[in-house]
Write a protein that holds these residues in place. Structure first.
Motif, short mmCIF file in Angstrom:
data_model
loop_
_atom_site.label_atom_id
_atom_site.label_comp_id
_atom_site.label_asym_id
_atom_site.label_seq_id
_atom_site.Cartn_x
_atom_site.Cartn_y
_atom_site.Cartn_z
N LEU A 29 0.84 -1.21 0.00
CA LEU A 29 0.00 0.00 0.00
C LEU A 29 0.87 1.26 0.00
O LEU A 29 0.61 2.20 -0.76
CB LEU A 29 -0.91 0.00 1.22
N SER A 42 -3.28 -2.80 -6.55
CA SER A 42 -4.06 -4.03 -6.69
C SER A 42 -3.46 -5.15 -5.87
O SER A 42 -4.16 -5.96 -5.26
CB SER A 42 -4.14 -4.44 -8.17
N ALA A 45 -4.42 -4.61 -2.34
CA ALA A 45 -5.78 -5.12 -2.12
C ALA A 45 -5.78 -6.64 -2.08
O ALA A 45 -6.50 -7.26 -1.28
CB ALA A 45 -6.70 -4.62 -3.24
N HIS A 46 -4.96 -7.26 -2.94
CA HIS A 46 -4.82 -8.71 -2.97
C HIS A 46 -4.36 -9.22 -1.60
O HIS A 46 -4.96 -10.14 -1.02
CB HIS A 46 -3.81 -9.08 -4.06
N ALA A 49 -7.00 -8.70 1.07
CA ALA A 49 -8.05 -9.71 0.94
C ALA A 49 -7.56 -11.04 1.50
O ALA A 49 -8.31 -11.76 2.19
CB ALA A 49 -8.45 -9.86 -0.53
N ALA A 94 -13.83 -8.24 -2.76
CA ALA A 94 -12.89 -7.19 -2.38
C ALA A 94 -11.62 -7.20 -3.22
O ALA A 94 -11.25 -6.19 -3.82
CB ALA A 94 -12.54 -7.32 -0.89
N GLY A 95 -10.97 -8.34 -3.26
CA GLY A 95 -9.70 -8.40 -3.98
C GLY A 95 -9.85 -8.27 -5.47
O GLY A 95 -9.28 -7.36 -6.10
N PHE A 98 -11.68 -4.86 -6.72
CA PHE A 98 -10.83 -3.66 -6.68
C PHE A 98 -9.77 -3.72 -7.77
O PHE A 98 -9.52 -2.71 -8.45
CB PHE A 98 -10.16 -3.55 -5.30
N HIS A 102 -9.69 -0.94 -10.65
CA HIS A 102 -8.57 0.00 -10.63
C HIS A 102 -7.72 -0.13 -11.88
O HIS A 102 -7.18 0.87 -12.39
CB HIS A 102 -7.71 -0.24 -9.38
#
Length: 333
Positions: A29, A42, A45-46, A49, A94-95, A98, A102
């Motif tokens: 992040l 991404s 987010a992965h 998740a 979620a994963g 997103f 994105h």
């Protein structure tokens, strides 16, 4: 390895994977915010998740391990599949959601800040950490496959321990996602075109969709009430048939009650001269033999039945192998 040791190892595998994913998610992040890379965000987010998934899998192990009671005489094993299914849904929504969204946004409007070094460092460190987590999962898969006397590939396809399967697939997907992110960032740096960064983000999302679909399908099958694999079914049938007072097995049904609990129920045609005491003794012997061979068998129910006309002493045959392929003729459904 005892059942308690197997559960402890599964918990350890989930905890290690969860801790690794949390640390990696924070690093990705930060790198994504500094660089503006869609692929890095991404990947963040992965990992987030995956971290949430590990928490849900931990709940699955704990909640599913509760002992049987009057309201739930067969225990709570199937509850573990509920939490594992929710984990798969979270990965899906979620994963994957997103990452794909994105990625598309990046292709259309986003501009990269040009700070690539941070992304490369985080990707390299993440790869090492994910590889360590995957190595632990691989060791458990190999150990469990030897215990079940099967190959690792077949074990992963048919295991009722979906937590081990989830960690293995998620860690494998994480390493693949890191390679995709590195390729996207590298190509964007070389060409100056954010198209590759966006494409990498979309591919990471598609990868998560595939993993989530595999895990969801597996958990749904177990929630509905899946039988043991065909090879184990045949071995159980053989053990029952070899009992001294048994003529044949008319019907044999099995069900996975949880990751480490199996139910066996059979309609058994005993010899005509078998007494009540002989049948009781056979039932005790059946339970002893089966639990010695497969400690995961928690319940064995035998139902004495009369010979069916026209059977000619032959057992009913299964019409599918453990991969779902026909192994003989089957009547209409």
């Amino acid at each position: 390895m005892s059942e308690a040791e197997v559960k402890t190892e599964s918990v350890g595998t989930v905890v290690v994977a969860g801790a690794a994913n949390l640390a990696i998610a924070v690093a990705k992040l930060i790198a994504g915010l500094i660089s503006g890379s869609a692929a890095m965000l991404s990947e963040a987010a992965h990992s987030l998740a995956d971290t949430t998934t590990e928490v849900l899998l931990y709940l699955a192990l704990r909640r599913g391990a509760r002992p049987a009671d009057r309201r739930h005489p067969f225990g709570y094993g199937k509850e573990s599949y509920v939490w594992a299914f929710l984990a798969a849904l979270f990965t899906f929504v979620a994963g994957a959601g997103f990452a794909i969204t994105h990625g598309v946004t990046t292709i259309l409007v986003h501009e990269h800040t040009g700070n690539y070094l941070t992304s490369y460092i985080v990707l390299a460190v993440s790869f090492v950490i994910e590889a360590i987590s995957l190595a632990r999962a691989v060791r458990q898969v190999r150990r469990e496959s030897r215990r079940w006397r099967t190959t690792p590939d077949r074990f992963l396809r048919h295991t009722a321990d979906t937590t081990v399967k989830a960690v293995f697939l998620e860690d494998s997907a994480a390493l693949t996602g890191l390679l995709l992110a590195a390729a996207g960032v590298g190509l964007s740096q070389l060409t100056g075109d954010e198209l590759y960064d966006g494409i990498a983000s979309i591919l990471i999302g598609v990868l998560l969709l595939v993993v989530a679909a595999i895990l969801a399908k597996s958990n749904i099958s177990l929630l509905v009430g899946r039988a043991v694999p065909e090879r184990i079914h045949r071995e159980i049938e053989r053990e029952l048939t070899e009992l001294p007072t048994v003529d044949r097995i008319d019907t044999l049904m099995t069900m996975q009650l949880g990751p480490e609990d199996i139910l066996v129920a059979a309609k058994v045609d005993f010899h005509d001269d078998a007494t009540g005491a002989d049948i009781e003794s056979a039932a005790d012997e059946a339970e002893r033999r089966l639990t010695e061979r497969y400690p995961e068998i928690a319940y064995v129910f035998l139902d004495p039945t009369r010979s069916m006309p026209g059977t000619d002493g032959q057992r009913a045959r299964r019409t599918q192998d453990e991969d779902g392929r026909p192994v003989g003729s089957a009547g209409p459904s």
